[in-house]
Design a protein around this motif. Sequence first.
Motif: not given
Length: 207
Positions: A5, A9, A153, A156-158, A161, A187, A190
């Motif tokens: 991941g 990122l 996205l 998902h990133v939030r 990470f 997040a 991006l």
Amino acid sequence: MAVSGLVLLAYLVAHMLGNLKVFLGAGELNGYAAWLRTVGQPFLGYAWFLWLARLVLLAAVLVHAVAAYQLSRRDLAARPVGYRHRRRRASYATRTMRWGGVILALFVVWHILDLTTLTVNPRAEAGHPYQNIVASFSTWYGGGIYCLAMLALGLHVRHGFWSAAQTLGLNNPRRDRVLKFTANGLALLLTAGFLSVPIAVMTGVVR
């Protein structure tokens, strides 16, 4: 899953910065795309760096997907019967993590067909990424699909990470606030960065 991941990122941050060159004009973005094919020359052949990067990304995606499937199966096996009373203590990003991953996987396929192979792009020109971006996002479905995917996205990133930091043992009571702030900041950055491109095309700022 955490390591793959973080690899993805890092790629997303670099990809977003490259995409923002669209605001500098066709010459700048097309020149950047051409430069990517010459990185490492003469030690590397033409476009070797690009293909090596694609292989690393493909490996990271496969590892990430397999790990997600394995963790999901373990989760179900550990608790085959659901709790009688459920409390919604998890965030929306956490609760939609799995479906967000599925949405992103489908989007990656579309994105490759749209802006890499140019299969579904209505007015594609090989070697002209700026023009291809404008052609894709000028359609309601091209811009719409991209915008929805970028919102997924961001969520998902939030959560991803923060989860990766926990998995790798980086969190503790003193660092939690900083890690959560970093997760939210990444997040937001991006999501805003990626969304700015289709929105600029759809509003005529980039044409």
